[in-house]
Design an enzyme around this catalytic site. Structure first.
Site, PDB file in Angstrom:
ATOM      1  N   ASN A 193      -7.785  -2.836  13.964  1.00 52.03           N
ATOM      2  CA  ASN A 193      -9.183  -3.150  13.628  1.00 52.03           C
ATOM      3  C   ASN A 193      -9.272  -4.366  12.698  1.00 52.03           C
ATOM      4  OD1 ASN A 193      -8.276  -2.140  11.238  1.00 52.03           O
ATOM      5  ND2 ASN A 193      -9.615  -0.343  11.194  1.00 52.03           N
ATOM      6  N   GLU A 248      -9.690  -2.062   5.030  1.00 49.87           N
ATOM      7  CA  GLU A 248     -10.347  -1.737   6.288  1.00 49.87           C
ATOM      8  C   GLU A 248     -11.601  -2.603   6.488  1.00 49.87           C
ATOM      9  OE1 GLU A 248      -8.778  -0.008   8.319  1.00 49.87           O
ATOM     10  OE2 GLU A 248      -8.479   2.086   7.783  1.00 49.87           O
ATOM     11  N   ASP A 263       0.815  -1.223   0.000  1.00 47.28           N
ATOM     12  CA  ASP A 263       0.000   0.000   0.000  1.00 47.28           C
ATOM     13  C   ASP A 263       0.841   1.260   0.000  1.00 47.28           C
ATOM     14  OD1 ASP A 263       0.947  -0.496   2.557  1.00 47.28           O
ATOM     15  OD2 ASP A 263      -1.012  -0.855   3.434  1.00 47.28           O
ATOM     16  N   HIS A 273      -7.360  -4.828   9.969  1.00 52.15           N
ATOM     17  CA  HIS A 273      -7.042  -4.596   8.559  1.00 52.15           C
ATOM     18  C   HIS A 273      -5.734  -5.249   8.147  1.00 52.15           C
ATOM     19  CE1 HIS A 273      -4.973  -0.492   9.526  1.00 52.15           C
ATOM     20  NE2 HIS A 273      -4.034  -1.300   9.100  1.00 52.15           N
TER      21      HIS A 273
HETATM   22  C1  GLP Z   1      -0.585   0.198   8.553  1.00 52.22           C
HETATM   23  C2  GLP Z   1      -0.213  -0.606   7.316  1.00 52.22           C
HETATM   24  C3  GLP Z   1      -0.436  -2.083   7.519  1.00 52.22           C
HETATM   25  C4  GLP Z   1       0.153  -2.514   8.841  1.00 52.22           C
HETATM   26  C5  GLP Z   1      -0.564  -1.807   9.959  1.00 52.22           C
HETATM   27  C6  GLP Z   1      -0.092  -2.222  11.328  1.00 52.22           C
HETATM   28  O1  GLP Z   1      -1.906   0.620   8.564  1.00 52.22           O
HETATM   29  N1  GLP Z   1      -0.902  -0.191   6.147  1.00 52.22           N
HETATM   30  O2  GLP Z   1       0.131  -2.808   6.437  1.00 52.22           O
HETATM   31  O3  GLP Z   1       0.040  -3.897   8.997  1.00 52.22           O
HETATM   32  O4  GLP Z   1      -0.338  -0.424   9.791  1.00 52.22           O
HETATM   33  O5  GLP Z   1       0.966  -1.428  11.744  1.00 52.22           O
HETATM   34  P1  GLP Z   1       1.927  -1.766  12.929  1.00 52.22           P
HETATM   35  O6  GLP Z   1       2.808  -2.878  12.450  1.00 52.22           O
HETATM   36  O7  GLP Z   1       2.733  -0.507  13.126  1.00 52.22           O
HETATM   37  O8  GLP Z   1       1.099  -2.136  14.085  1.00 52.22           O
END
Ligand code: GLP
Length: 243
Positions: A136, A143, A67, A138
């Site tokens: 959440n 989402e 992304d 995702h």
């Molecule tokens: C972002 C990314 C995701 C990632 C998520 C969790 O929203 N787009 O790909 O998995 O954050 O982040 P973290 O690893 O910092 O908890």
């Protein structure tokens, strides 16, 4: 689905790096699906370390990230282009021409998504997809409510994601409200998937994703349907999942 328990964040990162290394050693021209967020940073550090020791060669690897925020340029230090370059690509011998992320600067959303789908198709598809997990549920930026059939598309980020990701920005207002993400359909087409979870704040959502109903309301729950998923978590993240 395999669930691997690591003692802590380092252990989780090393196990993930072992699996990614094995993938590259057995298929040097692997297509890796890569993720951002704080969770995979330790995995990238471990891979960099083994590369520096001479154990890994990324020269034939292609990477396709999940992304990118819409509107951020690659040199914006909050963009995922910037994150990948500074946390991983600049430290290894991957050919930067073979590293892909959605084009956050493309204003024509349809074009941005079509171009990215084309890149994925041309690569032959992802051999190994690395995932983190949003609070959440995702994955990528799919989402809650995301339709499982989608390929790359533009999403409006939920307030929960904007709040969670605001820790990387100077203020809440700076967090982009939209992002391009690879869709669930594309994620599910990966031959193998590793999902990483660490920390107590992920304990409820990982339990729900792995053992709750398969529903777009918890996007990661779709992984229950994939034939080759490895969940690697630290003790706190897996504390609510029975041994
Ligand atoms: C972002 C990314 C995701 C990632 C998520 C969790 O929203 N787009 O790909 O998995 O954050 O982040 P973290 O690893 O910092 O908890």
């Amino acid at each position: 689905m395999k669930i691997i328990r690591a003692k802590d964040y380092n252990g989780m990162s090393r196990m993930a790096a072992h699996i990614i290394s094995a993938q590259i050693i057995t298929k040097p021209d692997s297509v890796l699906g890569l993720a951002t967020g704080s969770t995979p940073i330790g995995t990238y550090e471990q891979l960099i370390h083994w590369y520096q020791k001479g154990d890994l060669d990324f020269s034939k690897v292609t990477s396709i990230n999940l992304d990118e925020y819409k509107g951020l340029s690659p040199d914006n230090d909050q963009s995922y282009h910037y994150f990948m370059y500074h946390n991983f690509f600049k430290h290894i011998n991957i050919d930067l021409n073979n590293t892909y992320l959605p084009n956050g600067l493309e204003k024509d959303s349809e074009k941005a998504c079509e171009d990215y789908n084309h890149i994925i198709q041309k690569s032959g598809g992802v051999d190994l997809q690395l995932l983190g997990l949003g609070l959440n549920g995702h994955i990528g930026f799919n989402e809650p409510g995301a339709i499982f059939e989608k390929e790359t598309h533009l999403v409006k980020l939920t307030q929960s994601t904007i709040d969670a990701n605001s820790r990387f920005f100077e203020c809440l207002e700076d967090v982009p409200k939209e992002a391009y993400t690879v869709g669930i359909k594309t994620i599910m087409q990966a031959k193998k998937i590793i999902i990483l979870v660490n920390g107590e704040n992920k304990a409820d959502i990982i339990k729900e994703a792995l053992f709750g109903p398969i529903t777009p309301l918890v996007p990661a729950s779709v992984l229950q349907l994939h034939h080759d998923v490895i969940v690697i978590g630290d003790e706190s993240a897996l504390s609510k999942i029975p041994q």
